[in-house]
Design a protein around this motif. Sequence first.
Motif, PDB file in Angstrom:
ATOM      1  N   TYR A   1       2.104   4.676  11.800  1.00 46.01           N
ATOM      2  CA  TYR A   1       1.122   4.590  10.704  1.00 46.01           C
ATOM      3  C   TYR A   1       0.155   5.772  10.772  1.00 46.01           C
ATOM      4  O   TYR A   1      -0.124   6.431   9.768  1.00 46.01           O
ATOM      5  N   LEU A   2      -0.354   6.040  11.969  1.00 48.27           N
ATOM      6  CA  LEU A   2      -1.309   7.137  12.128  1.00 48.27           C
ATOM      7  C   LEU A   2      -0.660   8.491  11.861  1.00 48.27           C
ATOM      8  O   LEU A   2      -1.275   9.361  11.230  1.00 48.27           O
ATOM      9  N   LEU A   3       0.559   8.676  12.313  1.00 51.31           N
ATOM     10  CA  LEU A   3       1.255   9.935  12.053  1.00 51.31           C
ATOM     11  C   LEU A   3       1.531  10.116  10.560  1.00 51.31           C
ATOM     12  O   LEU A   3       1.427  11.227  10.030  1.00 51.31           O
ATOM     13  N   ALA A   4       1.881   9.035   9.881  1.00 51.54           N
ATOM     14  CA  ALA A   4       2.139   9.113   8.442  1.00 51.54           C
ATOM     15  C   ALA A   4       0.873   9.436   7.656  1.00 51.54           C
ATOM     16  O   ALA A   4       0.926  10.123   6.638  1.00 51.54           O
ATOM     17  N   LEU A   5      -0.250   8.945   8.137  1.00 52.43           N
ATOM     18  CA  LEU A   5      -1.538   9.155   7.455  1.00 52.43           C
ATOM     19  C   LEU A   5      -2.299  10.358   8.002  1.00 52.43           C
ATOM     20  O   LEU A   5      -3.437  10.598   7.603  1.00 52.43           O
TER      21      LEU A   5
ATOM     22  N   THR B   1      -2.503  13.532   7.607  1.00 53.02           N
ATOM     23  CA  THR B   1      -3.148  14.508   6.723  1.00 53.02           C
ATOM     24  C   THR B   1      -4.346  13.924   5.986  1.00 53.02           C
ATOM     25  O   THR B   1      -5.170  14.672   5.462  1.00 53.02           O
ATOM     26  N   LEU B   2      -4.464  12.615   5.956  1.00 54.56           N
ATOM     27  CA  LEU B   2      -5.572  11.956   5.255  1.00 54.56           C
ATOM     28  C   LEU B   2      -6.724  11.582   6.186  1.00 54.56           C
ATOM     29  O   LEU B   2      -7.772  11.161   5.714  1.00 54.56           O
ATOM     30  N   LEU B   3      -6.504  11.725   7.479  1.00 48.70           N
ATOM     31  CA  LEU B   3      -7.490  11.301   8.471  1.00 48.70           C
ATOM     32  C   LEU B   3      -8.197  12.502   9.097  1.00 48.70           C
ATOM     33  O   LEU B   3      -7.629  13.590   9.167  1.00 48.70           O
ATOM     34  N   PRO B   4      -9.412  12.285   9.588  1.00 49.24           N
ATOM     35  CA  PRO B   4     -10.178  13.414  10.145  1.00 49.24           C
ATOM     36  C   PRO B   4      -9.705  13.874  11.528  1.00 49.24           C
ATOM     37  O   PRO B   4     -10.109  14.934  11.990  1.00 49.24           O
ATOM     38  N   PHE B   5      -8.862  13.096  12.174  1.00 50.36           N
ATOM     39  CA  PHE B   5      -8.385  13.432  13.524  1.00 50.36           C
ATOM     40  C   PHE B   5      -6.903  13.739  13.458  1.00 50.36           C
ATOM     41  O   PHE B   5      -6.160  13.070  12.735  1.00 50.36           O
ATOM     42  N   ASN B   6      -6.438  14.702  14.228  1.00 49.98           N
ATOM     43  CA  ASN B   6      -5.015  15.052  14.252  1.00 49.98           C
ATOM     44  C   ASN B   6      -4.289  14.173  15.273  1.00 49.98           C
ATOM     45  O   ASN B   6      -4.488  14.322  16.473  1.00 49.98           O
ATOM     46  N   PHE B   7      -3.441  13.291  14.774  1.00 50.88           N
ATOM     47  CA  PHE B   7      -2.744  12.334  15.632  1.00 50.88           C
ATOM     48  C   PHE B   7      -1.389  12.837  16.129  1.00 50.88           C
ATOM     49  O   PHE B   7      -0.687  12.114  16.829  1.00 50.88           O
ATOM     50  N   ILE B   8      -1.022  14.049  15.777  1.00 53.79           N
ATOM     51  CA  ILE B   8       0.264  14.597  16.202  1.00 53.79           C
ATOM     52  C   ILE B   8       0.409  14.561  17.720  1.00 53.79           C
ATOM     53  O   ILE B   8       1.465  14.257  18.256  1.00 53.79           O
ATOM     54  N   SER B   9      -0.675  14.840  18.430  1.00 49.09           N
ATOM     55  CA  SER B   9      -0.610  14.868  19.899  1.00 49.09           C
ATOM     56  C   SER B   9      -0.379  13.486  20.510  1.00 49.09           C
ATOM     57  O   SER B   9      -0.085  13.374  21.694  1.00 49.09           O
ATOM     58  N   PHE B  10      -0.489  12.442  19.715  1.00 47.53           N
ATOM     59  CA  PHE B  10      -0.257  11.080  20.207  1.00 47.53           C
ATOM     60  C   PHE B  10       1.154  10.585  19.893  1.00 47.53           C
ATOM     61  O   PHE B  10       1.469   9.421  20.097  1.00 47.53           O
ATOM     62  N   GLY B  11       2.013  11.466  19.401  1.00 48.92           N
ATOM     63  CA  GLY B  11       3.375  11.092  19.044  1.00 48.92           C
ATOM     64  C   GLY B  11       4.198  10.579  20.216  1.00 48.92           C
ATOM     65  O   GLY B  11       5.161   9.842  20.029  1.00 48.92           O
ATOM     66  N   PHE B  12       3.800  10.943  21.436  1.00 52.04           N
ATOM     67  CA  PHE B  12       4.540  10.473  22.623  1.00 52.04           C
ATOM     68  C   PHE B  12       4.431   8.963  22.801  1.00 52.04           C
ATOM     69  O   PHE B  12       5.213   8.359  23.542  1.00 52.04           O
ATOM     70  N   ILE B  13       3.496   8.332  22.134  1.00 54.17           N
ATOM     71  CA  ILE B  13       3.294   6.881  22.253  1.00 54.17           C
ATOM     72  C   ILE B  13       4.409   6.114  21.547  1.00 54.17           C
ATOM     73  O   ILE B  13       4.786   5.022  21.971  1.00 54.17           O
ATOM     74  N   THR B  14       4.958   6.697  20.493  1.00 58.03           N
ATOM     75  CA  THR B  14       5.966   6.003  19.682  1.00 58.03           C
ATOM     76  C   THR B  14       7.160   5.533  20.515  1.00 58.03           C
ATOM     77  O   THR B  14       7.519   4.347  20.445  1.00 58.03           O
ATOM     78  N   PRO B  15       7.793   6.404  21.312  1.00 55.58           N
ATOM     79  CA  PRO B  15       8.946   5.915  22.091  1.00 55.58           C
ATOM     80  C   PRO B  15       8.576   4.891  23.160  1.00 55.58           C
ATOM     81  O   PRO B  15       9.418   4.063  23.535  1.00 55.58           O
TER      82      PRO B  15
ATOM     83  N   PHE C   1       0.837  -1.203   0.000  1.00 56.63           N
ATOM     84  CA  PHE C   1       0.000   0.000   0.000  1.00 56.63           C
ATOM     85  C   PHE C   1       0.871   1.252   0.000  1.00 56.63           C
ATOM     86  O   PHE C   1       0.631   2.187  -0.771  1.00 56.63           O
ATOM     87  N   GLY C   2       1.890   1.259   0.821  1.00 53.26           N
ATOM     88  CA  GLY C   2       2.786   2.412   0.898  1.00 53.26           C
ATOM     89  C   GLY C   2       3.533   2.650  -0.399  1.00 53.26           C
ATOM     90  O   GLY C   2       3.665   3.781  -0.851  1.00 53.26           O
ATOM     91  N   ALA C   3       3.996   1.574  -1.012  1.00 47.25           N
ATOM     92  CA  ALA C   3       4.795   1.697  -2.229  1.00 47.25           C
ATOM     93  C   ALA C   3       3.956   2.076  -3.450  1.00 47.25           C
ATOM     94  O   ALA C   3       4.450   2.760  -4.347  1.00 47.25           O
ATOM     95  N   HIS C   4       2.717   1.643  -3.477  1.00 47.04           N
ATOM     96  CA  HIS C   4       1.919   1.844  -4.693  1.00 47.04           C
ATOM     97  C   HIS C   4       0.845   2.920  -4.575  1.00 47.04           C
ATOM     98  O   HIS C   4       0.611   3.652  -5.526  1.00 47.04           O
ATOM     99  N   SER C   5       0.193   3.026  -3.445  1.00 44.64           N
ATOM    100  CA  SER C   5      -0.923   3.963  -3.322  1.00 44.64           C
ATOM    101  C   SER C   5      -0.590   5.192  -2.491  1.00 44.64           C
ATOM    102  O   SER C   5      -0.943   6.307  -2.858  1.00 44.64           O
ATOM    103  N   LEU C   6       0.074   4.985  -1.382  1.00 42.24           N
ATOM    104  CA  LEU C   6       0.327   6.083  -0.450  1.00 42.24           C
ATOM    105  C   LEU C   6       1.287   7.116  -1.041  1.00 42.24           C
ATOM    106  O   LEU C   6       1.180   8.301  -0.748  1.00 42.24           O
ATOM    107  N   LYS C   7       2.177   6.659  -1.887  1.00 41.62           N
ATOM    108  CA  LYS C   7       3.176   7.533  -2.512  1.00 41.62           C
ATOM    109  C   LYS C   7       2.512   8.728  -3.216  1.00 41.62           C
ATOM    110  O   LYS C   7       3.052   9.817  -3.247  1.00 41.62           O
ATOM    111  N   LYS C   8       1.312   8.510  -3.737  1.00 41.67           N
ATOM    112  CA  LYS C   8       0.590   9.552  -4.466  1.00 41.67           C
ATOM    113  C   LYS C   8      -0.169  10.502  -3.545  1.00 41.67           C
ATOM    114  O   LYS C   8      -0.609  11.554  -3.978  1.00 41.67           O
ATOM    115  N   LEU C   9      -0.307  10.128  -2.271  1.00 45.50           N
ATOM    116  CA  LEU C   9      -1.181  10.876  -1.358  1.00 45.50           C
ATOM    117  C   LEU C   9      -0.465  11.691  -0.289  1.00 45.50           C
ATOM    118  O   LEU C   9      -1.045  12.619   0.262  1.00 45.50           O
ATOM    119  N   VAL C  10       0.782  11.322   0.018  1.00 41.96           N
ATOM    120  CA  VAL C  10       1.511  12.008   1.095  1.00 41.96           C
ATOM    121  C   VAL C  10       2.908  12.398   0.619  1.00 41.96           C
ATOM    122  O   VAL C  10       3.392  11.922  -0.414  1.00 41.96           O
TER     123      VAL C  10
END
Length: 128
Positions: free
Chosen positions: A86-90, A92-106, A22-31
Motif C-alpha cells: 500500500y505504501l509503495l503504491a502510494l 508518489t502521493l506521500l511526503p516520505f519515500n517508502f522505496i527503501s522499505f521494500g525489503f519488508i514485503t518479502p 478506493f483503488g478502483a474509483h479514486s486512486l486510478k486518477k492519481l497514480v
Amino acid sequence: MDKKIIKSAAILGFLAIAFGAFGAHSLKKLVGDLQLNTFETAVKYQMYHALFLLFVGTTNFISEATKKVIYLTTLTGILLFCGSLYLLALNTLLPFNFISFGFITPIGGFLFLVAWFWLFVNFYKKKH
C-alpha cells in the motif's frame, strides 16, 4: 481466541473492500498503472488472508496453539506484506519515500507461507 480471530478477519475483510473501492474509483486518477496494480495486489492478499483467518477462527479442526501461531503470523504478514505494498503504491502521493522499505514485503510474504505451513502441519498431525 476464536472470537478475536473472527473479529480481526471481519475488520480486515471490511478494510480490503474499502481499499479496493478506493483503488478502483479514486486512486486510478492519481497514480500510474504499475502503482495501481501494486495496490490491487495488496487488496487481494489482504482479502485472501482475511478469509483464511475467518476459516481458522470458525473451524474446530485446528488446535488452539496452532490457531494462535496462524493468527499472529497471518496478521503480521498482512501488516508487512500488504502494508508495504500500500505504501509503495502510494509513494508518489506521500511526503516520505517508502522505496527503501521494500525489503519488508518479502518478510510479510514469508510469514504468509509460515501460517499456511502451520495449517498443513496441524492437519498432517491429526491424520497420523
